[in-house]
Motif scaffolding. Structure first.
Motif, mmCIF file in Angstrom:
data_model
loop_
_atom_site.group_PDB
_atom_site.id
_atom_site.type_symbol
_atom_site.label_atom_id
_atom_site.label_comp_id
_atom_site.label_asym_id
_atom_site.label_seq_id
_atom_site.Cartn_x
_atom_site.Cartn_y
_atom_site.Cartn_z
ATOM 1 N N PRO A 49 0.655 -1.626 -0.290
ATOM 2 C CA PRO A 49 0.244 -0.120 0.031
ATOM 3 C C PRO A 49 0.577 0.926 -0.078
ATOM 4 N N PHE A 50 0.387 2.610 -0.990
ATOM 5 C CA PHE A 50 0.500 3.265 -1.018
ATOM 6 C C PHE A 50 -0.463 4.865 -0.688
ATOM 7 N N GLN B 257 -5.532 -6.052 7.091
ATOM 8 C CA GLN B 257 -4.483 -7.223 6.173
ATOM 9 C C GLN B 257 -4.320 -6.318 4.740
ATOM 10 N N MET B 258 -4.399 -5.516 4.764
ATOM 11 C CA MET B 258 -3.950 -4.231 4.324
ATOM 12 C C MET B 258 -2.909 -3.507 4.986
ATOM 13 N N SER B 259 -2.919 -3.572 5.950
ATOM 14 C CA SER B 259 -1.846 -3.374 6.513
ATOM 15 C C SER B 259 -0.453 -4.090 7.459
ATOM 16 N N GLU C 156 3.690 -11.003 -0.610
ATOM 17 C CA GLU C 156 1.724 -10.468 0.121
ATOM 18 C C GLU C 156 0.434 -11.036 0.543
ATOM 19 N N PHE C 157 0.180 -11.460 -0.683
ATOM 20 C CA PHE C 157 -0.616 -11.966 -0.978
ATOM 21 C C PHE C 157 -1.151 -13.289 0.232
ATOM 22 N N GLU C 158 -0.153 -14.143 0.167
ATOM 23 C CA GLU C 158 -0.435 -15.531 0.869
ATOM 24 C C GLU C 158 0.074 -14.495 2.431
ATOM 25 N N LYS C 159 0.432 -13.996 2.248
ATOM 26 C CA LYS C 159 1.365 -13.256 4.148
ATOM 27 C C LYS C 159 -0.041 -12.811 4.502
ATOM 28 N N ALA C 160 -0.343 -12.096 3.929
ATOM 29 C CA ALA C 160 -1.884 -10.415 4.185
ATOM 30 C C ALA C 160 -3.503 -11.711 4.379
ATOM 31 N N LEU D 160 -12.188 8.673 12.031
ATOM 32 C CA LEU D 160 -10.905 8.619 12.293
ATOM 33 C C LEU D 160 -11.191 6.914 13.222
ATOM 34 N N PHE D 161 -9.991 6.041 12.657
ATOM 35 C CA PHE D 161 -9.660 4.658 13.637
ATOM 36 C C PHE D 161 -8.039 5.131 13.479
ATOM 37 N N GLU D 162 -7.417 4.360 14.427
ATOM 38 C CA GLU D 162 -6.014 3.850 15.182
ATOM 39 C C GLU D 162 -6.234 2.346 14.500
ATOM 40 N N VAL D 163 -4.342 2.116 12.847
ATOM 41 C CA VAL D 163 -4.551 0.915 12.934
ATOM 42 C C VAL D 163 -2.591 0.598 13.594
ATOM 43 N N PRO D 164 -2.880 0.392 14.646
ATOM 44 C CA PRO D 164 -0.709 0.265 15.030
ATOM 45 C C PRO D 164 -0.239 -0.616 13.639
ATOM 46 N N LYS D 165 1.163 0.342 13.355
ATOM 47 C CA LYS D 165 1.653 -0.665 12.740
ATOM 48 C C LYS D 165 2.214 -1.463 12.413
ATOM 49 N N PRO D 166 2.186 -2.081 11.372
ATOM 50 C CA PRO D 166 3.096 -3.438 11.602
ATOM 51 C C PRO D 166 4.489 -3.552 12.703
ATOM 52 N N LEU D 167 4.733 -4.964 12.673
ATOM 53 C CA LEU D 167 5.781 -4.823 13.631
ATOM 54 C C LEU D 167 7.369 -4.869 12.794
ATOM 55 N N THR D 168 7.899 -4.002 13.530
ATOM 56 C CA THR D 168 9.259 -4.260 12.481
ATOM 57 C C THR D 168 10.713 -5.205 12.181
ATOM 58 N N THR D 169 9.609 -6.361 12.892
ATOM 59 C CA THR D 169 10.722 -7.256 12.529
ATOM 60 C C THR D 169 9.244 -8.343 11.979
ATOM 61 N N LEU D 170 9.706 -8.872 11.632
ATOM 62 C CA LEU D 170 8.555 -9.479 10.476
ATOM 63 C C LEU D 170 7.312 -10.566 10.872
ATOM 64 N N GLY D 171 5.289 -9.966 10.544
ATOM 65 C CA GLY D 171 4.544 -10.806 11.621
ATOM 66 C C GLY D 171 4.766 -12.302 10.536
ATOM 67 N N MET D 172 4.509 -12.953 11.619
ATOM 68 C CA MET D 172 3.752 -14.693 10.888
ATOM 69 C C MET D 172 3.322 -14.683 9.591
ATOM 70 N N GLY D 173 2.261 -13.903 9.625
ATOM 71 C CA GLY D 173 1.532 -13.894 8.568
ATOM 72 C C GLY D 173 0.605 -14.824 8.713
ATOM 73 N N VAL D 174 -1.519 -14.139 7.640
ATOM 74 C CA VAL D 174 -1.950 -15.082 7.963
ATOM 75 C C VAL D 174 -1.861 -16.249 7.487
ATOM 76 N N ASP D 175 -0.971 -16.975 6.095
ATOM 77 C CA ASP D 175 -0.640 -18.103 5.431
ATOM 78 C C ASP D 175 -0.208 -18.800 6.545
ATOM 79 N N THR D 176 0.524 -18.742 8.057
ATOM 80 C CA THR D 176 0.842 -19.704 8.809
ATOM 81 C C THR D 176 -0.293 -19.726 9.654
ATOM 82 N N LEU D 177 -0.623 -18.962 10.253
ATOM 83 C CA LEU D 177 -1.813 -19.178 11.132
ATOM 84 C C LEU D 177 -1.998 -20.769 10.695
ATOM 85 N N PRO D 178 -2.633 -21.352 12.670
ATOM 86 C CA PRO D 178 -3.470 -23.118 12.436
ATOM 87 C C PRO D 178 -4.668 -22.377 11.502
#
Length: 291
Positions: A43-44, A95-97, A109-113, A198-216
């Motif tokens: 996203p941009f 998911q976009m975030s 990133e399609f798979e990760k998100a 207005l609403f807030e979305v915390p920024k993604p981790l500076t480390t790599l989030g595991m992603g949706v594709d790795t969830l049980p």
């Protein structure tokens, strides 16, 4: 009133003032592809429409301020001058975030998100199936605005195919702003929802989030948890350990009962309640609790 000349500020400080002042900004959710066929989705918020005939959109993947490197999207459009701009609505904002996490080149990133790739009709990059509007574009020109960290790169795109979900149209056939429910970007963690504010979305981790594709699998295919819920759950680096889970669950009679009953539907509903409060760690502890 304070008055500042841009050269007096660090790039980060100037960036913060500009993003806080020029807002809200629409979001370009760009899918691109490199010459090897690797897909990227990012996203941009330096983005808008600038012409109707020809239909022209412009977005700007800026050079990174911290190390002056370029983004995969910018590199991709130089290799394959095509892009799909997917419009972001509230149902997909988490998911976009998550997709903005800086995964290594070649990671999809399609798979990760947790998004679905949809084959485009006139360009090579895929569309985001979940997006209410998908704009297939050819890239007419890329203009570099500078060589230092923070410098933008204008990607001038001409729309060659428009895809619109019928459910966002009003009775007159135009896009209903309440039905499309778009979101926009402000400064910091702030977003705006077109129909609510207005609403807030915390920024993604500076480390790599595991992603949706790795969830049980049971969580990924939940009948309760939404795409936004999965996006929040995927933005962690590690699961809580068993000791942390047991301490948390045993401190509540309600949670102990949910665990002992083992009703996944009710467990997912409770986890969703925590997610609505922004309590991701607590949601995971409920989801991972076992007899």
């Amino acid at each position: 009133m304070i008055s500042i000349e841009p050269h007096e500020l660090s790039t980060g400080k100037l960036h913060g003032y500009l993003l806080g002042a020029v807002s809200p900004r629409p979001i370009c959710f760009a899918s691109t592809i490199d010459k090897e066929g690797n897909v990227n989705l990012s996203p941009f918020s330096f983005f808008n429409v600038f012409s109707a005939k020809p239909p022209i959109l412009v977005f700007s993947p800026a050079r990174r301020g911290r190390d002056n490197t370029t983004k995969h999207t910018y590199e991709n459009v130089l290799e394959v001058p095509e892009v799909v701009i997917n419009i972001v609505n509230f149902e997909m904002v988490q998911q976009m975030s998550l997709s903005s996490t800086e995964y290594a080149k070649g990671v999809n990133e399609f798979e990760k998100a947790g998004f679905t790739e949809l084959t485009s009709e006139m360009v090579k990059p895929p569309r985001v199936a979940e997006a209410p509007v998908q704009l297939e574009c050819k890239v007419n020109e890329v203009i570099a605005l500078g060589t230092e960290g923070g410098a933008g790169n204008l990607v001038i795109c001409e729309v060659v195919k428009i895809h619109i979900k019928e459910e966002i149209l009003g009775e007159d056939g135009t896009i209903d702003p309440f039905k499309i429910d778009t979101v926009s970007r402000l400064g910091g963690n702030w977003y705006s929802r077109a129909k609510e504010g207005l609403f807030e979305v915390p920024k993604p981790l500076t480390t790599l989030g595991m992603g949706v594709d790795t969830l049980p699998e049971e969580i990924r295919h939940s009948k309760v948890l939404t795409g936004n819920d999965l996006g929040m759950l995927g933005n962690i680096e590690n699961f809580p350990n068993s000791e942390e889970i047991n301490i948390f669950i045993n401190a509540s009679e309600e949670l102990k009962w949910l665990r002992d009953e083992g009703n996944s539907l009710e467990i997912h509903k409770k986890a969703q309640d925590f997610l609505c409060e922004g309590k991701i760690d607590e949601a995971w502890k409920v989801l991972l609790s076992k007899k």
